[in-house]
Motif scaffolding. Structure first.
Motif, PDB file in Angstrom:
ATOM      1  N   ASP A  17      67.782  17.915 -42.180  1.00 20.25           N
ATOM      2  CA  ASP A  17      67.037  17.572 -43.481  1.00 20.25           C
ATOM      3  C   ASP A  17      67.135  16.092 -43.394  1.00 20.25           C
ATOM      4  O   ASP A  17      66.066  15.259 -43.672  1.00 20.25           O
ATOM      5  CB  ASP A  17      67.674  18.287 -44.562  1.00 20.25           C
ATOM      6  N   GLU A  20      65.123  14.482 -40.656  1.00 16.42           N
ATOM      7  CA  GLU A  20      63.760  14.775 -40.959  1.00 16.42           C
ATOM      8  C   GLU A  20      62.942  13.470 -41.728  1.00 16.42           C
ATOM      9  O   GLU A  20      61.909  13.274 -41.858  1.00 16.42           O
ATOM     10  CB  GLU A  20      63.332  16.041 -41.401  1.00 16.42           C
ATOM     11  N   SER A  21      63.925  12.958 -42.558  1.00 18.90           N
ATOM     12  CA  SER A  21      63.250  12.019 -43.662  1.00 18.90           C
ATOM     13  C   SER A  21      63.352  10.387 -43.127  1.00 18.90           C
ATOM     14  O   SER A  21      63.091   9.337 -43.524  1.00 18.90           O
ATOM     15  CB  SER A  21      64.200  12.157 -44.860  1.00 18.90           C
ATOM     16  N   THR A  23      62.775   7.128 -41.034  1.00 15.43           N
ATOM     17  CA  THR A  23      61.675   6.338 -40.631  1.00 15.43           C
ATOM     18  C   THR A  23      61.976   6.096 -39.082  1.00 15.43           C
ATOM     19  O   THR A  23      63.118   5.914 -38.750  1.00 15.43           O
ATOM     20  CB  THR A  23      61.645   4.931 -41.328  1.00 15.43           C
ATOM     21  N   ARG A 128      73.430   7.054 -46.509  1.00 16.75           N
ATOM     22  CA  ARG A 128      73.069   8.371 -47.249  1.00 16.75           C
ATOM     23  C   ARG A 128      74.530   9.088 -47.241  1.00 16.75           C
ATOM     24  O   ARG A 128      75.621   8.850 -46.716  1.00 16.75           O
ATOM     25  CB  ARG A 128      72.301   9.401 -46.177  1.00 16.75           C
TER      26      ARG A 128
END
Length: 214
Positions: A17, A20-21, A23, A128
């Motif tokens: 996940d 996938e986010s 850049t 993150r």
């Protein structure tokens, strides 16, 4: 028995996940894993279930490494990066969710350690947060500190001089000056990530940092 597979599945889903986010610039960022980018670590995570046939395909790469396992892993990862797009790497990690296989030559506990640590190798430099389950991290850290093969991280010899203690689960290893903190940070330390030092404390912490940064 679902453990540690259920934990691996949760971590694989979480890191997929996250990836996938990202850049394109974030994919190219340095990870906590020395000399590897986020993309390199993601590619490595698609290779947690290599069977005998898979290893035979990669035999030329392994042979060129001339017995240097770290070089072989690096070169296999580079080949995986070149063979896949970012989307394909994410799909490869997702495809491993639910599998109960691990790479030939290692156990499920090395595979558990791999996903726990490499998830943080990706997440931390990007700012993150993906939680590391303390009990799973304790199992992985015990494995890293007690195993003889595959060859453990060189930091193991240094850490034997300290008492490592978790503050969020019942885990303690070794004797000597105390180094304590969250189990996830201790696992990163055991696996040679100095970035974890910022989350640790205890009367042995400053000394350990001097030794590791010398």
């Amino acid at each position: 028995m679902t453990f540690p597979w259920s934990t691996m599945d949760e971590q694989r889903a979480a890191v997929a996940d996250l990836l996938e986010s990202l850049t394109p610039e974030e994919w190219a960022r340095p990870s906590l894993c020395t000399a590897w980018t986020v993309r390199d670590v993601a590619a490595h995570l698609t290779m947690q279930q290599l069977g005998v046939r898979d290893m035979l395909v990669r035999a030329p790469i392994v042979m060129r490494a001339k017995g240097d396992m770290n070089r072989a892993i690096h070169d296999m990862t580079v080949a995986q990066v070149h063979a896949n797009t970012d989307a394909e790497l994410v799909a490869g990690i997702r495809a491993s969710i639910g599998s109960r296989r691990h790479t030939v030559g290692v156990t499920r506990y090395e595979t558990l350690t791999d996903i726990l640590v490499h998830t943080q190798d990706i997440a931390i430099p990007l700012g993150r947060t993906i939680a590391t389950p303390p009990q799973a991290a304790a199992v992985a850290a015990t494995r890293m500190m007690t195993m003889r093969w595959p060859r453990p991280f060189p930091i193991k010899q240094t850490l034997r001089l300290y008492c490592l203690e978790a503050t969020d689960t019942a885990w303690r290893h070794g004797t000597g000056p105390l180094v304590q903190g969250p189990m996830g940070a201790l696992l990163l330390l055991v696996c040679g990530r100095p970035a974890a030092l910022d989350r640790l404390s205890g009367d042995g912490r400053a000394e350990l940092e001097r030794v590791l940064r010398a």
